[in-house]
Structure formats: C-alpha cells, structure tokens
Design a protein around this motif. Structure first.
Motif, mmCIF file in Angstrom:
data_model
loop_
_atom_site.group_PDB
_atom_site.id
_atom_site.type_symbol
_atom_site.label_atom_id
_atom_site.label_comp_id
_atom_site.label_asym_id
_atom_site.label_seq_id
_atom_site.Cartn_x
_atom_site.Cartn_y
_atom_site.Cartn_z
ATOM 1 N N PHE A 97 -57.622 -83.104 75.320
ATOM 2 C CA PHE A 97 -57.400 -81.678 75.586
ATOM 3 C C PHE A 97 -58.062 -80.806 74.527
ATOM 4 C CE2 PHE A 97 -54.316 -82.750 78.831
ATOM 5 C CZ PHE A 97 -54.459 -81.689 79.719
ATOM 6 N N THR A 98 -58.127 -81.277 73.288
ATOM 7 C CA THR A 98 -58.849 -80.514 72.272
ATOM 8 C C THR A 98 -60.320 -80.399 72.649
ATOM 9 O OG1 THR A 98 -57.344 -81.178 70.486
ATOM 10 C CG2 THR A 98 -59.524 -80.418 69.843
ATOM 11 N N ALA A 99 -60.907 -81.515 73.070
ATOM 12 C CA ALA A 99 -62.311 -81.493 73.491
ATOM 13 C C ALA A 99 -62.501 -80.594 74.711
ATOM 14 C CB ALA A 99 -62.779 -82.920 73.803
ATOM 15 N N PHE A 100 -61.567 -80.665 75.662
ATOM 16 C CA PHE A 100 -61.666 -79.848 76.885
ATOM 17 C C PHE A 100 -61.636 -78.356 76.548
ATOM 18 C CE2 PHE A 100 -59.176 -77.482 80.113
ATOM 19 C CZ PHE A 100 -60.106 -77.508 81.141
ATOM 20 N N TYR A 101 -60.647 -77.934 75.773
ATOM 21 C CA TYR A 101 -60.540 -76.502 75.453
ATOM 22 C C TYR A 101 -61.676 -76.051 74.537
ATOM 23 C CZ TYR A 101 -55.978 -76.106 77.677
ATOM 24 O OH TYR A 101 -54.960 -76.069 78.602
ATOM 25 N N PHE A 102 -62.137 -76.946 73.678
ATOM 26 C CA PHE A 102 -63.260 -76.602 72.804
ATOM 27 C C PHE A 102 -64.521 -76.346 73.627
ATOM 28 C CE2 PHE A 102 -67.071 -78.075 70.575
ATOM 29 C CZ PHE A 102 -67.081 -77.205 69.500
ATOM 30 N N LEU A 103 -64.829 -77.264 74.548
ATOM 31 C CA LEU A 103 -66.028 -77.107 75.374
ATOM 32 C C LEU A 103 -65.908 -75.894 76.291
ATOM 33 C CD1 LEU A 103 -66.677 -80.845 76.323
ATOM 34 C CD2 LEU A 103 -67.989 -79.428 74.723
ATOM 35 N N LEU A 104 -64.710 -75.655 76.798
ATOM 36 C CA LEU A 104 -64.484 -74.487 77.648
ATOM 37 C C LEU A 104 -64.719 -73.195 76.866
ATOM 38 C CD1 LEU A 104 -63.496 -73.576 80.476
ATOM 39 C CD2 LEU A 104 -61.177 -73.520 79.522
ATOM 40 N N SER A 108 -67.643 -70.460 77.522
ATOM 41 C CA SER A 108 -67.260 -69.099 77.901
ATOM 42 C C SER A 108 -67.848 -68.052 76.958
ATOM 43 C CB SER A 108 -65.738 -68.965 77.935
ATOM 44 O OG SER A 108 -65.184 -69.131 76.633
ATOM 45 N N LYS A 109 -68.128 -68.435 75.712
ATOM 46 C CA LYS A 109 -68.717 -67.501 74.749
ATOM 47 C C LYS A 109 -70.243 -67.469 74.840
ATOM 48 C CE LYS A 109 -64.899 -68.150 71.508
ATOM 49 N NZ LYS A 109 -64.464 -68.749 70.210
ATOM 50 N N GLY A 110 -70.812 -68.317 75.691
ATOM 51 C CA GLY A 110 -72.265 -68.328 75.869
ATOM 52 C C GLY A 110 -73.018 -68.861 74.673
ATOM 53 N N GLN A 111 -72.392 -69.727 73.891
ATOM 54 C CA GLN A 111 -73.050 -70.257 72.706
ATOM 55 C C GLN A 111 -74.061 -71.344 73.066
ATOM 56 O OE1 GLN A 111 -68.929 -70.722 70.857
ATOM 57 N NE2 GLN A 111 -70.157 -70.408 69.020
ATOM 58 N N VAL A 112 -75.065 -71.492 72.199
ATOM 59 C CA VAL A 112 -76.108 -72.498 72.417
ATOM 60 C C VAL A 112 -75.500 -73.889 72.276
ATOM 61 C CG1 VAL A 112 -78.310 -73.409 71.589
ATOM 62 C CG2 VAL A 112 -77.869 -70.939 71.539
ATOM 63 N N TRP A 113 -75.923 -74.801 73.166
ATOM 64 C CA TRP A 113 -75.367 -76.164 73.146
ATOM 65 C C TRP A 113 -76.083 -76.997 72.083
ATOM 66 C CZ3 TRP A 113 -71.292 -77.900 76.218
ATOM 67 C CH2 TRP A 113 -70.784 -76.937 77.104
ATOM 68 N N ASP A 114 -75.717 -76.688 70.836
ATOM 69 C CA ASP A 114 -76.246 -77.403 69.673
ATOM 70 C C ASP A 114 -75.260 -78.515 69.331
ATOM 71 O OD1 ASP A 114 -77.034 -78.319 67.219
ATOM 72 O OD2 ASP A 114 -77.285 -76.341 66.306
ATOM 73 N N TRP A 115 -75.561 -79.741 69.752
ATOM 74 C CA TRP A 115 -74.582 -80.829 69.656
ATOM 75 C C TRP A 115 -74.147 -81.148 68.229
ATOM 76 C CZ3 TRP A 115 -71.762 -81.904 73.590
ATOM 77 C CH2 TRP A 115 -72.254 -81.683 74.886
ATOM 78 N N LEU A 119 -70.250 -80.813 67.344
ATOM 79 C CA LEU A 119 -69.456 -81.947 66.867
ATOM 80 C C LEU A 119 -68.782 -81.629 65.540
ATOM 81 C CD1 LEU A 119 -71.783 -84.956 67.799
ATOM 82 C CD2 LEU A 119 -69.592 -84.330 68.852
ATOM 83 N N SER A 120 -69.494 -80.911 64.674
ATOM 84 C CA SER A 120 -68.911 -80.514 63.395
ATOM 85 C C SER A 120 -67.734 -79.567 63.603
ATOM 86 C CB SER A 120 -69.977 -79.842 62.531
ATOM 87 O OG SER A 120 -69.424 -79.383 61.319
ATOM 88 N N ALA A 121 -67.913 -78.597 64.496
ATOM 89 C CA ALA A 121 -66.839 -77.646 64.783
ATOM 90 C C ALA A 121 -65.657 -78.344 65.458
ATOM 91 C CB ALA A 121 -67.365 -76.517 65.670
ATOM 92 N N LEU A 122 -65.963 -79.273 66.375
ATOM 93 C CA LEU A 122 -64.903 -80.003 67.070
ATOM 94 C C LEU A 122 -64.104 -80.866 66.088
ATOM 95 C CD1 LEU A 122 -63.457 -80.913 69.633
ATOM 96 C CD2 LEU A 122 -65.267 -82.626 69.965
#
Length: 394
Positions: A97-104, A108-115, A119-122
C-alpha cells in the motif's frame, strides 16, 4: 499451553474505531472549507471527537497480544511464529500500500518517472511511515511489534512491573513528550513514533494481562452491579465526556477564532480522552453483544473484522470521490457531498474488502489476516481461543 476465550466483543470495538477513522478523514477538508458555515461546529465535533481510531486500534493491538501471550511461556517457536505472522499479515500489506499510494501521488503530481529518484523517495517513506497520511498507524504498530517480546518477557519476569504497567506507560509517554518539547528532536510527525502512544499501549497490555481478574469492574452487567463498581463506571464516563468535550472545544477555539493553547494542554486532553475511550467502547460492546444476532450489530462486528482492509483502502476511495466536488454553490449541497464522502468510503471499502477477501486466495497480500478473520468469524464459537494469526489492526 493455556488458551483464553475468544472475545467477539473486540470486533465490535474495532467497528467503532474504524467508523471514527472514516468520520475524521471524511470531515478533514470540511473543517477548512466550511469554516464560515453554520454547521462548522458540527464538522469540528465529528473531526475531533472521533479522533479515537488510531489510539483505540493501538490499545486493541496491545490488548490482544498480551491477552493471548501473557499466560504462555515465550518460546523460540512462538517467537518465530509471531514475527512470521507480522511479516505476512502486516509488513507485506504495508509495503504494497505504501508503494501504491506513492506511485499514485507521483503520477497525480505529474512528476517525471525518474526511477532512481523514485526509489530513493519511496525508501524514505517506507522507513518513516509517510507513504500516505494514514499509513503512520501501521508504521507505529511495526515499532510496537519490535518491542513486544521484550515487554512480554519483562512483564512475565517482574510481576510488579506488570501490575504497574499503566503508570509506567504514562510516565514514559509524558517523559517523551517533555523531552521532545525541550530538544525538538522530532519536529514533524511526532505522532508517527511509538513513544507517543505508550500510555495507550501499556493500558492495553495491563488489561490484556489481568482481564479475567478485573472484568467484573469493567463490564456493565446485572451480576456485576455493586455500589463501588457503579461509582467507578459513572466516574469514568463523566471524566471521558468532560475530556472529550474539552478536546473538541480547544480545537474549535483554535480553528474558529485562532485562540491557541500550550501544546501540553492539547496533549493532556487528548491523552485522558483517548486512554478512557477504549474502556468505554468495551463497555458498550459487551452491552451490545447480547444482541449480536441483530442485523446491524452483526454488521458492525463484520466491519470490525475487516477493519484493517477498510483502513488501508478508504483513502483511495475518498481521493477519487473528491475529484468530483459539487458544481452547485448552495451550502446544503456541500453538506450532502461531505456526508456522501463518508458513506462512500464506508460502503465501497466495505464491499471491496469483503469481496476480494472471500474470493481471492492471495488477498492476504493486501489485506493481511482479514481473509482468515472472515473465515474464523463464520465458524468459531464464542468459547474457542483467539486465532493465532494477528487480528490486525491488532
């Protein structure tokens, strides 16, 4: 190995607690947007008076653990089983659920998908319980699970410490409050750390250890009526109501006319109110348990059984619901819309968690032991022992 009777009434308390959580979360925006409304005091009341969900769940977590484990020797086999269950039924859902809400949130904020950055933020959010505003509760429970074997050993080894658990817990809790106030060691998210709730946790431990001895002083029943006990019950309810009303009032003053009080005042009323609330809810649950076959009482118990799943899922339901605010400017339409948020979060989460838990063998990955608890609630009689799997949020 001593087994203690299952307390189906605890599921009713969980039901009350999750309703409190939903009321708080569904009125959070209203306390800001409806500040000038004639019904603002009502929104404030729902938002503050029902802030009993997290603390009640923490109390229940401790109560169930010590109720089950205190009479038993702490063996290595039990130790391994305890942490295996927590890994499967608490940590795995927390990770998903942490990963789900993080990715959501990232999407939703339109951020660049910089993996690498993601991963660091997650990782940070996983280690601090900040993946979403409600996941701090699971993060707290994980911290308390780490402490549990140590506390169980100490309480079993030193009976005087077990007997004085409430006093010890409150002293440790307020010691942490005062120390943090002086040092500002935790500036933000103090509520995400276990010491904030040691009073509630130790209260649950004490009641779990000594429940059979003191239940006649807690449970309101004809056979328990004595003048001294009635006095205890009346005093407890009066203090609870006074603390709850005071807690609501100081927040109303802060929100409505910007009157701020010292942090210790907020902590004091919050602590008194949330320490007594689980005891009041247990009393109500035992009174209602006599009507367990009643449709709505049975429904409340079912809600309590699936409460962990509802807790994890409902913010997503509210997030989607809030994407469609009313276009009409009439105040009454907004009142209905806020009420609809609560109903939607409750009903949709209830249905989704129940259906998935009953139909998918892998449902435990997202909803923990909810599938097991649903099965147990259908087949277990009231005189059988509590299930070995954690009844999370406990």
């Amino acid at each position: 190995m001593e087994k203690r009777a299952k307390l189906s009434e605890i599921d009713l308390v969980r039901g009350f607690a999750i309703i409190g959580v939903l009321l708080v979360h569904s009125t959070s925006d209203a306390t800001i947007q409806m500040l000038n409304s004639d019904l603002f005091s009502l929104y404030n009341f729902f938002n503050i008076f029902f802030k009993i969900g997290t603390t009640t769940f923490i109390f229940l977590s401790s109560f169930v653990l010590f109720y089950n484990y205190y009479p038993q020797p702490l063996t290595m086999k039990q130790f391994k089983k305890f942490y295996r269950n927590r890994l499967m039924y608490v940590i795995v859902p927390y990770l998903l659920f942490t990963a789900f809400y993080f990715l959501l949130g990232w999407w939703s904020k339109g951020q660049v998908w910089d993996w690498p950055a993601m991963l660091s933020a997650l990782k940070y959010k996983l280690l601090t319980g900040t993946g979403h505003e409600h996941l701090y509760f699971v993060f707290i429970n994980i911290q308390l699970y780490v402490l549990f074997p140590v506390l169980l050993y100490l309480f079993q080894r030193f009976k005087w410490l077990a007997a004085s658990a409430i006093v010890v817990g409150v002293l440790l809790q307020w010691g942490f409050f005062l120390w943090n106030r002086e040092t500002q060691f935790i500036v933000y998210d103090r509520g995400s750390w276990a010491p904030t709730y040691l009073g509630q946790y130790f209260l649950g431990a004490w009641l779990g250890m000594y429940f059979d001895r003191i239940k006649s002083w807690l449970i309101i029943a004809k056979e328990n009526i004595r003048a001294s006990r009635v006095l205890v019950w009346m005093t407890m309810w009066l203090v609870w109501l006074a603390a709850g009303v005071s807690y609501v009032t100081i927040y109303y003053r802060a929100r409505a006319d910007k009157t701020l009080f010292h942090n210790a005042v907020y902590d004091l009323f919050w602590d008194i109110y949330t320490m007594i609330t689980p005891l009041v809810l247990i009393q109500v649950a035992f009174l209602l348990s006599k009507m367990m076959k009643n449709t709505w009482i049975g429904g409340l118990r079912h809600l309590g059984v699936i409460s962990f799943g509802v807790y994890l899922l409902h913010p997503f339901i509210l997030l989607v619901y809030r994407q469609f605010p009313p276009a009409n400017g009439d105040t009454w339409v907004h009142h209905l819309w806020y009420a609809g948020g609560f109903v939607s979060a409750l009903v949709i989460s209830w249905i989704v968690v129940t259906v998935i838990s009953r139909s998918n063998r892998w449902a435990w990955l997202v909803f923990g032991s909810v599938p097991l608890q649903l099965q147990a609630s259908q087949r277990v009689r009231s005189d059988t022992p509590l299930p070995a799997a954690p009844s999370v949020p406990a």
